[in-house]
Design a protein around this motif. Structure first.
Motif, short mmCIF file in Angstrom:
data_model
loop_
_atom_site.label_atom_id
_atom_site.label_comp_id
_atom_site.label_asym_id
_atom_site.label_seq_id
_atom_site.Cartn_x
_atom_site.Cartn_y
_atom_site.Cartn_z
N TRP A 1 27.88 -92.88 91.93
CA TRP A 1 28.17 -91.76 92.84
C TRP A 1 29.39 -91.00 92.33
CZ3 TRP A 1 31.79 -91.72 97.39
CH2 TRP A 1 31.68 -90.52 98.11
N ARG B 1 23.51 -95.81 99.76
CA ARG B 1 22.66 -96.30 98.66
C ARG B 1 22.48 -97.81 98.80
NH1 ARG B 1 22.05 -94.17 93.62
NH2 ARG B 1 22.05 -92.23 94.81
N TYR C 1 23.63 -100.33 95.19
CA TYR C 1 24.46 -99.29 94.55
C TYR C 1 24.91 -99.78 93.17
CZ TYR C 1 28.42 -96.21 93.65
OH TYR C 1 29.29 -95.32 93.08
#
Length: 912
Positions: free
Chosen positions: A881, A874, A877
């Motif tokens: 996640w 990603r 980020y």
């Protein structure tokens, strides 16, 4: 100064600086257009529709604006579009080709033009009978002014393909061709002369017999129409070809004074005259070999002199020789240049009116070759008809209000126009009346241009009218005098250009006649006495008469004192006052407050006024003559002495909101009109400890912006100053900017800010606002403080890297503000990344996140399994996640933050 030129039919006058004809300014062939309205000529490629005709002619108006073009078969309007009935009557089918340049001749006093096209008829049985000169008529009033063919299919006899030319004078043109009579025992050659005038083309020509030549070639008129030349075979001598030169009378159309020049010549010769018609250039292709270019002086008296005047301009040879020549509207000769019998570029004779090599032949001068054009010769003449003249008259001098006749008696069939129209009785007559009715203070020249037109001739002349000045001369002196007073002065403004004529009623003029001042002895009591003045200029023209009334009486009407009646209170010392002096009068000055310093008893005094207030001043007059004592007292002059209330105030001083590297000062002046000078701006700081003059601002200026970073380390004080209308110095209060300072505590992610107060609003600061931004974002208000609060702390360090602060002081009016300098406090942050997260939806540690991730928002995250396979990635980020789609276990990550460019690598375990 006079000029003459041919004009187009339409009668329109245009102002000019320089004059020149433009009828021949456009040259065409099938692929090219040469425009002589430009210098050098403008060459444009253009493709006419293909047909058998290829010899072009064009005609323009006097300004060089194209009217129409013909290629012998078609007639094209100025847009190069075939006219609606644009056929000439020649339909090329291989039997009737146009074999020489087309010619266009105007019809005088008309909008019509004749287009002549020479044709050859193959089927004719006799040599010369195979030629004809066809023509059509174009009317420029047709087709909305674009023109159209109104007649076609007419023809005239023609002996050869190069034997027709045209010239003209003001009211008529002459078309000349030639013919021969070979059916008689004594063949003759004829020059046929056709007249074109306001009635049109006269179909029956006059014949001029040329009886000593067999054949006529290369007919040519000089531009001034005074000469005609041609080549011919001399049958009276065995020498063969000769050059025949005649004088030509453009008025009568007659030939005279024949000169037969023994100059090497044949039918391939080509002639051209210089623009002034005094020099002749001859060249030709002799037996397809070389050809010299030779210049002759045709002003000489006899054949031998002309023959001997020849000067070799170019030594022709078979490789490079000069062919046909054509006089152009720019006054140059354009010559075909042949190289190894192949037509190449054209040469130019730059100064064809100059004798010998001074004419300056330039080879390879222009990149066009075709020079097959035929114009009315006078279209290329800088002077058309010397017999046509317009006269504006001799330069004259006159006075205002004096009529003056200009010009001369009108000529028949001539239209006139005067430019400009001012002060003329009629601008459309030959001899208008000039009349200037206004006062002129100095000698003034008026320049007039007279333009005249007769048929196709145009002439102009100029005249200068000089108006000598007149003078309005008001008389000054005593308006009220005692009976029998003597030596009283009267005067007018001096001017050596004028003689002053004075007269007196009720008294005697005793001295000064014809000068600017006189003395008068007055008589007995008279309510209607007067002094009269009439100035006369150097032409003895009178100006306006001025009458100055005088009252003779024992009761004097003494004048009200003259002088300053509105004064600054601080400038009221030594002020002069006075009245007109009358010889013998004694003046006593009085005031309710003023102190008379000097001049008591005379007509002029100086006074000190006591200061601010309103006061009166008057004067008493006494005059004693031989038998009378006269008295008078004036009205009072009211004198107002005032204090100038103009003020100058600073609105604010600040670091600019948009540019923290500059400061801005804004101020207000109560009356800018009363300022006595520029606005001075002074600045001081704790570093300089002195007032420095940093700028002069204009009276109408209201602010000043100046780049300076000293405000970042010290408060800066300002004041401004100027002078008022009474020359008193005025200054503003001192205004001091806000200095903001800050300290960062990285260990505790805390910071402390403090600032100095804004000074200059007389304790009218309503509040201080703290404005904040982090990491280059937008400023926003973060806190508001009372006027006595100037310190603040926070623990925002962990929220970002760079923290910028500014203070905004707000005036009690709610509108005025002042900004401080900008303070930046920086914090360095590192990351601690955990080794485990538990995505079991219990709301605790469900995602892979860690402290301060939000401030490292520019980043890249990569996650791999034990085999090195990427399972998640990603950019930027955000901590969301949750390991979805992969099994619990240990994984390896690489996290790069872009702030410092640091990469963190490690492992993380997913426990479910």
């Amino acid at each position: 100064m006079r000029w003459y030129l041919i004009i187009c039919v339409a009668f329109v006058f245009y102002p000019r600086v320089a004059l020149g004809q433009g009828e021949a300014n456009h040259w065409f062939d099938r692929s090219m257009h040469i425009d002589f309205n430009y210098s050098p000529p403008k060459i444009t490629n253009y493709n006419f529709p293909p047909n058998g005709a290829s010899y072009f002619a064009s005609i323009a108006n006097e300004k060089g604006e194209l009217l129409f073009v013909s290629d012998g078969e078609n007639v094209y309007d100025k847009n190069l579009v075939i006219m609606p009935n644009g056929k000439t009557g020649v339909n090329y089918d291989g039997s009737f080709p146009v074999v020489a340049p087309t010619l266009i001749v105007p019809q005088p006093y008309s909008s019509k033009y004749y287009v002549f096209m020479p044709l050859y008829h193959y089927s004719a049985p006799l040599k010369y009978k195979g030629f004809s000169l066809n023509y059509c008529i174009v009317d420029m009033e047709q087709n909305n002014g674009l023109g159209d063919v109104i007649e076609f299919g007419h023809s005239l006899p023609l002996s050869e393909n190069n034997g027709f030319i045209a010239t003209g004078n003001c009211e008529r043109f002459w078309l000349l061709t030639y013919n021969s009579d070979e059916n008689t025992s004594s063949p003759h050659n004829f020059i046929l002369k056709y007249r074109i005038d306001k009635e049109g083309l006269h179909q029956t020509p006059d014949s001029i017999i040329v009886d000593d030549t067999n054949g006529i070639w290369q007919l040519k008129f000089s531009p001034d129409s005074k000469h005609i030349i041609f080549a011919g075979y001399d049958i009276t001598t065995p020498s063969g070809y000769k050059v025949f030169l005649y004088d030509f009378d453009a008025e009568a159309g007659t030939l005279s004074n024949k000169k037969k020049l023994n100059i090497s010549s044949n039918e391939y010769n080509n002639f051209e005259f210089s623009p002034n018609g005094k020099l002749l250039y001859i060249s030709g292709r002799l037996n397809f070999g070389s050809s010299d270019l030779i210049q002759y002086d045709i002003t000489l008296d006899n054949n031998d002199s002309i023959e001997q005047s020849g000067i070799l301009i170019h030594d022709g040879n078979p490789e490079l020789w000069i062919g046909k020549k054509m006089l152009a509207p720019d006054g140059k000769l354009y010559c075909n240049q042949w190289l190894n019998n192949i037509g190449s570029n054209s040469a130019i004779i730059e100064y064809p009116d100059k004798r010998g090599l001074a004419c300056s032949l330039k080879l390879d001068a222009v990149n066009f070759f075709s020079l097959q054009y035929n114009f009315v010769s006078t279209f290329l003449s800088p002077q058309f008809d010397a017999t046509f003249d317009v006269k504006a008259g001799e330069d004259q001098e006159t006075c205002t209000r004096t009529p003056l006749s200009l010009g001369a008696a009108p000529q028949p069939n001539t239209a006139y126009q005067w430019l400009p129209a001012s002060h003329l009785s009629n601008t459309a007559v030959a001899n208008p009346t000039f009349l200037h009715g206004d006062t002129l203070g100095q000698k003034t020249d008026f320049q007039y241009i007279l333009e005249g037109r007769r048929g196709y001739c145009y002439g102009t002349d100029t005249v200068k009218v000089t108006i000598h000045p007149d003078k309005y001369a008001p008389v000054s002196g005593s308006k009220s005098v005692c009976p029998r007073v003597t030596g009283v002065d009267y005067w007018a403004a001096a001017d050596e250009r004028f003689r002053y004529d004075w007269s007196v009623t009720g008294g005697d003029l005793v001295s000064g006649q014809y000068s600017d001042s006189i003395k008068v002895d007055w008589g007995k009591t008279n309510p209607a006495a007067s002094v009269t003045l009439t100035p006369y200029n150097e032409l003895n023209c009178p100006s306006e008469t001025i009458t100055f009334p005088v009252r003779i009486n024992v009761e004097l009407q003494t004048e009200t004192p003259l002088g300053e009646d509105l004064l600054c209170a601080n400038l009221g010392s030594g002020i002069p006052y006075g009245i007109t002096n009358t010889n013998g009068s004694i003046y006593t000055w009085e005031s309710d407050a003023g102190n008379i310093l000097s001049g008591q008893g005379t007509n002029k005094v100086t006074i000190d006024w006591p200061g601010e207030g309103k006061y009166k001043l008057w004067v008493k007059e006494q005059s004693t003559t031989i038998d009378t004592v006269c008295y008078g007292i004036s009205d009072s002059l009211l004198v107002d002495l005032f204090r100038d209330s103009t003020t100058i105030e600073v609105d604010y001083a600040q670091v600019m909101r948009e540019d923290p590297g500059s400061f801005q000062l804004q101020w207000y002046v109560s009356d800018t009109a009363r300022l006595g000078g520029e606005i001075e701006i002074y600045a001081s700081s704790e570093l300089s400890k002195q007032w420095d003059l940093i700028h002069f601002a204009g009276k109408e200026q209201v602010d000043y912006v100046y780049p300076d970073t000293i405000m970042n380390i010290s408060p800066v004080s300002f004041h401004i100053a100027s002078t008022n209308g009474c020359r008193e110095r005025i200054e503003s209060d001192i205004h001091t900017t806000i200095l903001l300072e800050g300290v960062a505590d990285s260990a505790r992610n805390a910071m402390t800010l403090s600032w100095t107060p804004y000074v200059g609003w007389s304790d009218r600061v309503d509040a201080y606002e703290l404005w904040y931004r982090k990491d280059g974002g937008q400023y926003a208000r973060a806190a508001t403080f009372l006027p006595d609060e100037r310190r603040w702390s926070n623990s925002w360090g962990a929220n970002g890297f760079e923290h910028d602060y500014r203070i905004r002081a707000i005036h009690a009016d709610g509108r005025t503000e002042s900004w401080s300098n900008e303070v930046r406090l920086s914090f360095h942050h590192t990351l601690t990344i955990p080794n485990v997260f538990t995505p079991n939806d219990d709301g605790v540690n469900d995602t892979f996140t860690f402290p301060k991730l939000e401030i490292f928002h520019e980043n890249d995250l990569l996650v791999f399994d034990r085999n090195g396979k990427e399972v998640f990635s990603r950019k930027d980020y955000d901590g969301s996640w949750d390991g979805n789609g992969i099994a619990s276990g240990v994984y390896y990550y690489s996290f790069t933050e872009n702030r410092y460019g640091t990469t963190y690598k490690g492992w993380v375990q997913i426990l479910r």
